[in-house]
Write a protein that holds these residues in place. Structure first.
Motif, short mmCIF file in Angstrom:
data_model
loop_
_atom_site.label_atom_id
_atom_site.label_comp_id
_atom_site.label_asym_id
_atom_site.label_seq_id
_atom_site.Cartn_x
_atom_site.Cartn_y
_atom_site.Cartn_z
N LEU A 80 5.23 1.83 -0.91
CA LEU A 80 5.55 2.26 -2.27
C LEU A 80 6.89 3.01 -2.26
O LEU A 80 7.03 4.00 -1.53
CB LEU A 80 4.45 3.18 -2.81
CG LEU A 80 3.05 2.57 -2.90
CD1 LEU A 80 2.04 3.61 -3.39
CD2 LEU A 80 3.03 1.35 -3.81
N GLY A 81 7.83 2.56 -3.05
CA GLY A 81 9.18 3.14 -3.03
C GLY A 81 9.91 2.64 -1.80
O GLY A 81 10.41 3.41 -0.99
N VAL A 132 3.96 -7.04 4.71
CA VAL A 132 4.20 -5.90 3.83
C VAL A 132 4.44 -6.33 2.39
O VAL A 132 5.23 -7.24 2.13
CB VAL A 132 5.44 -5.09 4.30
CG1 VAL A 132 5.64 -3.85 3.43
CG2 VAL A 132 5.31 -4.68 5.77
N THR A 133 3.77 -5.64 1.47
CA THR A 133 4.13 -5.74 0.05
C THR A 133 5.01 -4.54 -0.25
O THR A 133 4.55 -3.39 -0.16
CB THR A 133 2.86 -5.71 -0.84
OG1 THR A 133 2.00 -6.77 -0.42
CG2 THR A 133 3.24 -5.90 -2.30
N ALA A 134 6.27 -4.81 -0.55
CA ALA A 134 7.25 -3.74 -0.75
C ALA A 134 7.43 -3.52 -2.25
O ALA A 134 7.92 -4.41 -2.96
CB ALA A 134 8.57 -4.12 -0.10
N VAL A 135 7.01 -2.34 -2.74
CA VAL A 135 7.01 -2.07 -4.17
C VAL A 135 8.18 -1.17 -4.53
O VAL A 135 8.26 -0.03 -4.05
CB VAL A 135 5.67 -1.40 -4.58
CG1 VAL A 135 5.64 -1.13 -6.09
CG2 VAL A 135 4.48 -2.25 -4.15
N ASP A 187 6.03 -0.21 -10.84
CA ASP A 187 5.90 1.24 -10.70
C ASP A 187 4.88 1.53 -9.59
O ASP A 187 3.73 1.12 -9.68
CB ASP A 187 5.43 1.82 -12.04
CG ASP A 187 5.27 3.34 -11.99
OD1 ASP A 187 5.32 3.91 -10.88
OD2 ASP A 187 5.10 3.94 -13.06
N GLY A 188 5.32 2.25 -8.59
CA GLY A 188 4.44 2.54 -7.45
C GLY A 188 3.20 3.35 -7.83
O GLY A 188 2.21 3.33 -7.09
N ALA A 222 0.60 13.26 -3.68
CA ALA A 222 -0.63 13.61 -2.96
C ALA A 222 -1.85 13.02 -3.67
O ALA A 222 -2.75 12.45 -3.03
CB ALA A 222 -0.76 15.14 -2.86
N GLU A 223 -1.87 13.13 -4.99
CA GLU A 223 -3.01 12.59 -5.74
C GLU A 223 -3.06 11.07 -5.65
O GLU A 223 -4.13 10.47 -5.55
CB GLU A 223 -2.94 13.05 -7.21
CG GLU A 223 -3.35 14.52 -7.33
CD GLU A 223 -3.07 15.12 -8.70
OE1 GLU A 223 -2.40 14.46 -9.53
OE2 GLU A 223 -3.50 16.27 -8.92
N LEU A 224 -1.89 10.45 -5.65
CA LEU A 224 -1.84 8.99 -5.53
C LEU A 224 -2.41 8.55 -4.17
O LEU A 224 -3.23 7.64 -4.09
CB LEU A 224 -0.39 8.51 -5.67
CG LEU A 224 -0.18 7.01 -5.52
CD1 LEU A 224 -0.76 6.26 -6.72
CD2 LEU A 224 1.31 6.67 -5.37
#
Ligand SMILES: C[S@@+](CC[C@H](N)C(=O)[O-])C[C@H]1O[C@@H](n2cnc3c(N)ncnc32)[C@H](O)[C@@H]1O
Length: 381
Positions: free
Chosen positions: A227-228, A245-248, A269-270, A294-296
């Protein structure tokens, strides 16, 4: 040289190296860790110095700290040293002769001796002094049977110089310390990596995955979401190990990644992206509020979408330690509520600046929908 009945060394202070500018956080953290062992004391440190000392109120508490503190739980400390009192008047004419009795007083031989300085611009000149002084000192230590290089299990000897006549001698224990002089890993930047950020993930993997685990967990057939991801330094670390890898990221990815056939670039959007099926790894380097990240990350584990994660928390300028604890608490709480069991570690890596890196992995079986109330592993920090 070693006295036959050497008394056990009782450290008078802890010496901790840190990134210059993070002395406050390093001091807050070691105070909390010592309080956890019922040892009160005072932190001595100067902003920008690159090190702090913790001096227990009870002079006899050093041995307890040596037995109880775990380096792997410390986030901001690059090294954990059990120190003797400073030597402030090393004579230029015979530094070796003056140091030998102080070193013999530790009552042990050493597997290595490291002459070190703070990681500051001011200390750079001292580095040259240390390099020059190391050979005669090592020679003398070997002659006195105080240095037995490479012998497994022996402590490391640290000589921390803040001037050519001012030094703090101390010991660190193998398995409870950084294995790198000055606590600084020497990892070379791979020439073809798409970004310098690649170093962060390389350092994190090196820190948390022993080589056999790295090979077992990051191999052909393993899957990851980044993510990112752009421009792709973290993805590159995964792909070079054969991971799909899925690169977002809405930004562009380095072309060299796309031609591997292992990378799918998703412009999304990650925070909203969810994998079609669970993956082994989720890594995240998005520049965002730390609590959101952190929550994600906590959600990914609670939802059963990954079993391992390495992620970055960009810390605010103020209250960095408090913010990290807030993030840690939020993650634990999310996992407790979801009934999943994870271990969680953080480290202020050498390649991190105003950020820390986290590593989480799930320790229960994510395929079984279990609702446990125990979060024993979470409590292990
Ligand atoms: C520090 S860079 C990542 C560098 C990358 N890890 C590397 O090694 O090349 C942060 C990236 O996060 C991306 N980003 C920030 N917020 C995002 C979001 N909400 N969704 C997806 N990507 C995001 C940015 O576009 C940027 O490319």
């Amino acid at each position: 040289m070693l006295p036959a009945t050497a008394p056990a060394f009782s450290p008078s202070a802890l010496l901790l190296y840190c990134r210059p500018g993070f002395e406050r956080e390093c001091g807050q953290e070691i105070t909390a860790a010592c309080t956890g062992l019922s040892v009160a004391g005072a932190v001595r440190g100067k902003a920008g110095a690159g090190y702090v000392e913790f001096v227990p109120n009870d002079a006899g508490a050093g041995a307890k700290l040596r037995a109880g503190l775990r380096f792997e739980y410390l986030v901001f400390a690059r090294q954990l040293i059990f120190a003797a009192p400073w030597i402030v008047d090393l004579p230029a004419a015979d530094r070796v002769g003056a140091l030998l009795p102080a070193i013999a007083a530790f009552g042990t031989a050493f597997g290595a001796v490291w002459l070190e300085t703070a990681d500051t611009n001011e200390a750079k000149e001292l580095g040259a002094f240390c390099r020059k002084f190391a050979p005669p000192l090592e020679h003398a230590l070997k002659a006195a049977s105080l240095l037995r290089e490479g012998e497994i299990g022996l402590p490391q000897l640290h000589l921390f110089f803040i001037g050519s006549s001012t030094v703090c001698a101390g010991v660190s224990d193998p398995g409870n310390s950084s294995p790198w002089p000055m606590g600084v890993p020497r990892l070379s930047l791979p020439p073809h990596a798409p970004s310098r950020s690649t170093q962060k993930l390389a350092e994190a993997l090196h820190l948390w995955l022993p080589p056999a685990e790295d090979r077992r967990l990051l191999r052909e057939g393993a899957t990851a979401v980044d993510l990112g991801a752009a421009p792709g330094g973290w993805t590159w670390q995964l792909v070079r190990r054969g991971v799909r890898v899925t690169a977002v990221d809405n930004g562009p990815l380095a072309a060299q990644l796309l031609v591997t056939g292992l990378v799918e670039h998703v412009r999304a959007d990650g925070f909203r992206y969810r994998p079609r099926r669970p993956v082994d790894w989720m890594v995240c380097d998005m520049v965002e509020q730390p609590i959101r990240v952190a929550e994600l990350v906590a959600d990914w584990f609670a939802g059963g979408w990954c079993t391992h994660s390495i992620f970055n928390l960009k810390l605010p300028m103020k209250k960095r330690y408090e913010e990290l604890e807030r993030c840690r608490g939020a993650m634990r709480e999310r996992w407790r509520a979801a009934g999943v069991t994870c271990t969680l570690r953080f480290k202020h890596l050498y390649h991190d600046r105003e950020e820390v890196t986290g590593y989480a992995h799930r320790t229960d079986d994510p395929r079984k929908k279990r609702h446990r109330t125990s979060d024993q592993a979470l409590h292990s920090k």
